[in-house]
Enzyme design. Structure first.
Site, PDB file in Angstrom:
ATOM      1  N   GLU A 175      24.846  40.761  28.343  1.00 42.52           N
ATOM      2  CA  GLU A 175      23.504  40.506  27.790  1.00 42.52           C
ATOM      3  C   GLU A 175      22.421  41.242  28.567  1.00 42.52           C
ATOM      4  O   GLU A 175      21.297  41.375  28.099  1.00 42.52           O
ATOM      5  CB  GLU A 175      23.222  38.988  27.749  1.00 42.52           C
ATOM      6  CG  GLU A 175      23.018  38.290  29.083  1.00 42.52           C
ATOM      7  CD  GLU A 175      24.315  37.902  29.801  1.00 42.52           C
ATOM      8  OE1 GLU A 175      25.392  38.395  29.393  1.00 42.52           O
ATOM      9  OE2 GLU A 175      24.234  37.120  30.770  1.00 42.52           O
ATOM     10  N   CYS A 216      29.677  34.641  32.848  1.00 39.48           N
ATOM     11  CA  CYS A 216      29.477  34.239  34.248  1.00 39.48           C
ATOM     12  C   CYS A 216      29.470  32.717  34.398  1.00 39.48           C
ATOM     13  O   CYS A 216      30.534  32.110  34.340  1.00 39.48           O
ATOM     14  CB  CYS A 216      28.227  34.901  34.816  1.00 39.48           C
ATOM     15  SG  CYS A 216      28.247  34.924  36.617  1.00 39.48           S
ATOM     16  N   HIS A 244      27.799  40.189  32.876  1.00 38.40           N
ATOM     17  CA  HIS A 244      26.653  39.880  32.005  1.00 38.40           C
ATOM     18  C   HIS A 244      26.353  41.003  31.020  1.00 38.40           C
ATOM     19  O   HIS A 244      25.390  41.742  31.226  1.00 38.40           O
ATOM     20  CB  HIS A 244      25.400  39.680  32.859  1.00 38.40           C
ATOM     21  CG  HIS A 244      25.434  38.504  33.755  1.00 38.40           C
ATOM     22  ND1 HIS A 244      25.070  37.249  33.337  1.00 38.40           N
ATOM     23  CD2 HIS A 244      25.793  38.380  35.043  1.00 38.40           C
ATOM     24  CE1 HIS A 244      25.197  36.398  34.337  1.00 38.40           C
ATOM     25  NE2 HIS A 244      25.632  37.055  35.395  1.00 38.40           N
TER      26      HIS A 244
HETATM   27  N1  GLN Z   1      27.346  31.472  40.631  1.00 38.44           N
HETATM   28  C1  GLN Z   1      26.886  30.976  39.364  1.00 38.44           C
HETATM   29  C2  GLN Z   1      27.532  29.659  39.009  1.00 38.44           C
HETATM   30  O1  GLN Z   1      28.232  29.099  39.767  1.00 38.44           O
HETATM   31  C3  GLN Z   1      27.134  31.963  38.260  1.00 38.44           C
HETATM   32  C4  GLN Z   1      26.264  33.184  38.444  1.00 38.44           C
HETATM   33  C5  GLN Z   1      25.784  33.806  37.183  1.00 38.44           C
HETATM   34  O2  GLN Z   1      25.887  33.237  36.092  1.00 38.44           O
HETATM   35  N2  GLN Z   1      25.226  34.965  37.346  1.00 38.44           N
HETATM   36  O3  GLN Z   1      27.337  29.167  37.941  1.00 38.44           O
END
Ligand code: GLN
Length: 194
Positions: free
Chosen positions: A179, A81, A177
């Site tokens: 994890e 992410c 994710h």
């Molecule tokens: N929107 C977040 C970002 O810009 C990422 C979101 C997340 O890691 N769950 O880093």
């Protein structure tokens, strides 16, 4: 063979979850907050969290250039992410000027930050994932998607039409994710390549 030593960049985000997932995947997992710790790892995970904050802290701690340099030398990396966003060569909707998410340029791809978030903040889906048998249950939270990949990038998974997992050599990124789900197959995929 002794366990590989994998660092989790521990400036912000879901660091503990990645440490636990890496240990369950057979790695020796350790936090990375300073250059000496970065120099001591065989691979690095950049966790989920907020890419603008992680970028800001990398600059503040003078870790940005050392990290870019290690990645350019081929340090294996996995980003989930926010971590996917940071591994990109180009970030769209990178954030407010002066506080932007900074690309570490480990994977030749253009990523749009918060791309799904403009439609729906979070969602879950079962995905086909190249190299993993059976569906991967994926949790997306204000997730990015990948809008362009270079010729050396392999697409590992899509959610609908959107690319959400990629690999270039020993760098892997997922918009979701693993994890958080207890499924260690993606962490094992990363650790087994070290
Ligand atoms: N929107 C977040 C970002 O810009 C990422 C979101 C997340 O890691 N769950 O880093």
């Amino acid at each position: 063979m002794s366990a590989k030593r994998v660092g989790v960049l521990a400036l912000q985000g879901d660091v503990r979850e990645h440490l636990a997932a890496l240990r369950e995947a057979g790695a020796e997992a350790t936090t990375v907050r300073r250059r000496s710790e970065l120099d001591a790892v065989d691979g690095l995970v950049i966790p989920g969290g907020e890419s603008t904050t992680i970028s800001h802290l990398l600059r503040e701690l003078d870790l940005l250039e050392p990290l870019r340099a290690r990645l350019a030398e081929g340090l294996p990396a996995y980003g989930s992410c926010a971590g996917m966003i940071m591994l990109a060569t180009e970030i769209l909707d990178a954030g407010a000027p002066g506080r932007e998410a900074t690309p570490l340029k480990a994977i030749d791809m253009t990523v749009r930050r918060n791309a799904f978030g403009r439609q729906v903040d979070s969602f879950e889906a079962d995905l086909d994932f190249t190299g993993i048998d059976g569906p991967v249950h994926a949790v997306f939270i204000r997730a990015p998607w990948v809008e362009r990949v270079g010729p050396d990038v392999e697409v590992l998974a899509r959610a609908g039409e959107h690319i959400v997992a990629v690999r270039q050599g020993n760098a892997i990124a997922t918009a979701f994710h693993p994890e958080m789900t207890g499924d260690r197959r993606i962490h094992k995929l990363f650790v087994s390549g070290l």
